[in-house]
Motif scaffolding. Structure first.
Motif, PDB file in Angstrom:
ATOM      1  N   LEU A 177      10.620  18.964 -18.484  1.00  0.00           N
ATOM      2  CA  LEU A 177      11.441  17.775 -18.689  1.00  0.00           C
ATOM      3  C   LEU A 177      12.113  17.339 -17.381  1.00  0.00           C
ATOM      4  CD1 LEU A 177      12.524  15.709 -20.680  1.00  0.00           C
ATOM      5  CD2 LEU A 177      14.341  17.324 -21.293  1.00  0.00           C
ATOM      6  N   ARG A 178      12.568  18.322 -16.611  1.00  0.00           N
ATOM      7  CA  ARG A 178      13.224  18.022 -15.330  1.00  0.00           C
ATOM      8  C   ARG A 178      12.263  17.296 -14.394  1.00  0.00           C
ATOM      9  NH1 ARG A 178      15.755  23.045 -12.850  1.00  0.00           N
ATOM     10  NH2 ARG A 178      13.605  23.632 -12.496  1.00  0.00           N
ATOM     11  N   ASP A 179      11.026  17.776 -14.279  1.00  0.00           N
ATOM     12  CA  ASP A 179      10.048  17.136 -13.387  1.00  0.00           C
ATOM     13  C   ASP A 179       9.670  15.738 -13.870  1.00  0.00           C
ATOM     14  OD1 ASP A 179      10.158  19.399 -11.831  1.00  0.00           O
ATOM     15  OD2 ASP A 179       8.167  20.138 -12.377  1.00  0.00           O
ATOM     16  N   GLN A 180       9.629  15.546 -15.179  1.00  0.00           N
ATOM     17  CA  GLN A 180       9.350  14.223 -15.735  1.00  0.00           C
ATOM     18  C   GLN A 180      10.512  13.264 -15.462  1.00  0.00           C
ATOM     19  OE1 GLN A 180       8.619  15.152 -19.834  1.00  0.00           O
ATOM     20  NE2 GLN A 180       6.575  15.966 -19.435  1.00  0.00           N
ATOM     21  N   MET A 181      11.732  13.745 -15.667  1.00  0.00           N
ATOM     22  CA  MET A 181      12.915  12.915 -15.415  1.00  0.00           C
ATOM     23  C   MET A 181      13.012  12.570 -13.927  1.00  0.00           C
ATOM     24  SD  MET A 181      15.480  11.278 -16.571  1.00  0.00           S
ATOM     25  CE  MET A 181      15.716  11.873 -18.222  1.00  0.00           C
ATOM     26  N   ARG A 182      12.735  13.546 -13.064  1.00  0.00           N
ATOM     27  CA  ARG A 182      12.764  13.317 -11.618  1.00  0.00           C
ATOM     28  C   ARG A 182      11.745  12.235 -11.235  1.00  0.00           C
ATOM     29  NH1 ARG A 182      11.891  18.230 -10.011  1.00  0.00           N
ATOM     30  NH2 ARG A 182      14.093  18.743  -9.695  1.00  0.00           N
ATOM     31  N   ALA A 183      10.545  12.316 -11.813  1.00  0.00           N
ATOM     32  CA  ALA A 183       9.502  11.329 -11.510  1.00  0.00           C
ATOM     33  C   ALA A 183       9.938   9.939 -11.966  1.00  0.00           C
ATOM     34  CB  ALA A 183       8.186  11.726 -12.181  1.00  0.00           C
ATOM     35  N   GLU A 196       0.827  -1.203   0.000  1.00  0.00           N
ATOM     36  CA  GLU A 196       0.000   0.000   0.000  1.00  0.00           C
ATOM     37  C   GLU A 196       0.865   1.259   0.000  1.00  0.00           C
ATOM     38  OE1 GLU A 196      -2.883   0.159   3.110  1.00  0.00           O
ATOM     39  OE2 GLU A 196      -3.904  -1.650   2.450  1.00  0.00           O
ATOM     40  N   VAL A 197       1.930   1.260   0.787  1.00  0.00           N
ATOM     41  CA  VAL A 197       2.839   2.408   0.832  1.00  0.00           C
ATOM     42  C   VAL A 197       3.460   2.617  -0.539  1.00  0.00           C
ATOM     43  CG1 VAL A 197       4.928   3.371   1.886  1.00  0.00           C
ATOM     44  CG2 VAL A 197       3.375   1.986   3.266  1.00  0.00           C
ATOM     45  N   PHE A 198       3.948   1.554  -1.113  1.00  0.00           N
ATOM     46  CA  PHE A 198       4.590   1.590  -2.426  1.00  0.00           C
ATOM     47  C   PHE A 198       3.645   2.176  -3.477  1.00  0.00           C
ATOM     48  CE2 PHE A 198       5.237  -0.879  -6.420  1.00  0.00           C
ATOM     49  CZ  PHE A 198       6.478  -0.369  -6.776  1.00  0.00           C
ATOM     50  N   GLU A 199       2.429   1.664  -3.543  1.00  0.00           N
ATOM     51  CA  GLU A 199       1.464   2.120  -4.542  1.00  0.00           C
ATOM     52  C   GLU A 199       1.075   3.579  -4.327  1.00  0.00           C
ATOM     53  OE1 GLU A 199      -1.674  -0.763  -4.288  1.00  0.00           O
ATOM     54  OE2 GLU A 199      -0.480  -2.302  -5.302  1.00  0.00           O
ATOM     55  N   GLU A 200       0.896   3.974  -3.077  1.00  0.00           N
ATOM     56  CA  GLU A 200       0.517   5.354  -2.786  1.00  0.00           C
ATOM     57  C   GLU A 200       1.646   6.317  -3.161  1.00  0.00           C
ATOM     58  OE1 GLU A 200      -0.184   8.921  -0.299  1.00  0.00           O
ATOM     59  OE2 GLU A 200       1.153   7.392   0.441  1.00  0.00           O
ATOM     60  N   MET A 201       2.880   5.936  -2.911  1.00  0.00           N
ATOM     61  CA  MET A 201       4.010   6.798  -3.267  1.00  0.00           C
ATOM     62  C   MET A 201       4.160   6.935  -4.773  1.00  0.00           C
ATOM     63  SD  MET A 201       6.876   6.202  -0.417  1.00  0.00           S
ATOM     64  CE  MET A 201       6.521   6.742   1.247  1.00  0.00           C
ATOM     65  N   LEU A 202       3.975   5.853  -5.491  1.00  0.00           N
ATOM     66  CA  LEU A 202       4.040   5.940  -6.953  1.00  0.00           C
ATOM     67  C   LEU A 202       2.920   6.830  -7.489  1.00  0.00           C
ATOM     68  CD1 LEU A 202       5.030   2.328  -8.073  1.00  0.00           C
ATOM     69  CD2 LEU A 202       6.498   4.326  -7.767  1.00  0.00           C
ATOM     70  N   ASP A 203       1.746   6.777  -6.864  1.00  0.00           N
ATOM     71  CA  ASP A 203       0.640   7.660  -7.267  1.00  0.00           C
ATOM     72  C   ASP A 203       1.006   9.124  -7.029  1.00  0.00           C
ATOM     73  OD1 ASP A 203      -0.969   5.574  -8.081  1.00  0.00           O
ATOM     74  OD2 ASP A 203      -2.205   5.565  -6.260  1.00  0.00           O
ATOM     75  N   GLN A 204       1.621   9.414  -5.888  1.00  0.00           N
ATOM     76  CA  GLN A 204       2.004  10.785  -5.572  1.00  0.00           C
ATOM     77  C   GLN A 204       3.040  11.323  -6.557  1.00  0.00           C
ATOM     78  OE1 GLN A 204       3.320  10.955  -1.520  1.00  0.00           O
ATOM     79  NE2 GLN A 204       1.251  10.823  -0.712  1.00  0.00           N
ATOM     80  N   ILE A 205       3.928  10.465  -6.991  1.00  0.00           N
ATOM     81  CA  ILE A 205       4.985  10.886  -7.914  1.00  0.00           C
ATOM     82  C   ILE A 205       4.415  11.140  -9.300  1.00  0.00           C
ATOM     83  CG2 ILE A 205       7.083  10.123  -9.087  1.00  0.00           C
ATOM     84  CD1 ILE A 205       7.713   8.615  -6.381  1.00  0.00           C
ATOM     85  N   GLY A 206       3.581  10.243  -9.765  1.00  0.00           N
ATOM     86  CA  GLY A 206       2.960  10.416 -11.070  1.00  0.00           C
ATOM     87  C   GLY A 206       3.961  10.467 -12.208  1.00  0.00           C
TER      88      GLY A 206
END
Length: 156
Positions: free
Chosen positions: A134-140, A80-90
């Motif tokens: 591009l920076r925000d996409q690369m960071r994600a 659940e933590v893993f999935e929620e963090m990936l959602d936040q990152i997008g």
């Protein structure tokens, strides 16, 4: 030397950890009196240090009977933590949001402080010297890969 914001944050986290329900309700004016600061200082601490990315839900009711309710989000399992963090990152994530996710990983004891420093350096503006979208996409993309690696290497 600790700032007043650090002291207020520690106090709120302490009473939150001591709460049987995992929820606290506090009055802005009472906290301001305790710490001898203006109520806006309390607002600042809550809005910057008790964010969704850091794992908190904050509700606020203004006015005479107003309060601030803070709840620490608890998960049933690592998945659940893993999935929620990936959602936040997008698909794109600003540096501040990414840093809040990293802080949460450390607080949840899912990452060491050393790993956090490495991740913060890797995703920083100084490292990713690219135009903003591009920076925000690369960071994600980097955050998703690092978090996926972290969760698979620490055994679920």
């Amino acid at each position: 030397m600790n700032s007043i914001s650090d002291i207020i944050e520690r106090y709120l986290k302490k009473i939150l950890n001591e709460s049987e329900t995992g929820v606290i309700e506090v009055k802005r004016s009472e906290l301001a009196d305790i710490f001898q600061c203006v109520p806006s200082q309390i607002n600042y601490v809550i809005s910057t240090r008790f964010t969704v990315e850091k794992g908190y839900i904050v509700e606020s009711k203004r006015g005479g009977g107003g309060y601030i309710r803070i709840q620490k989000v608890r998960f049933q399992n690592r998945r659940e933590v893993f999935e929620e963090m990936l959602d936040q990152i997008g698909e794109a994530v600003p540096q501040l949001t990414a840093e809040h996710v990293i802080i949460r990983l450390v607080e949840e004891k899912l990452m060491t402080k050393r790993e956090a420093v490495l991740m913060q350096r890797l995703i920083s503006r100084e490292t990713l010297q690219l135009p903003i979208p591009l920076r925000d996409q690369m960071r994600a993309r980097m955050m998703r890969i690092l978090i996926s690696t972290l969760f698979t290497s620490k055994g679920e």
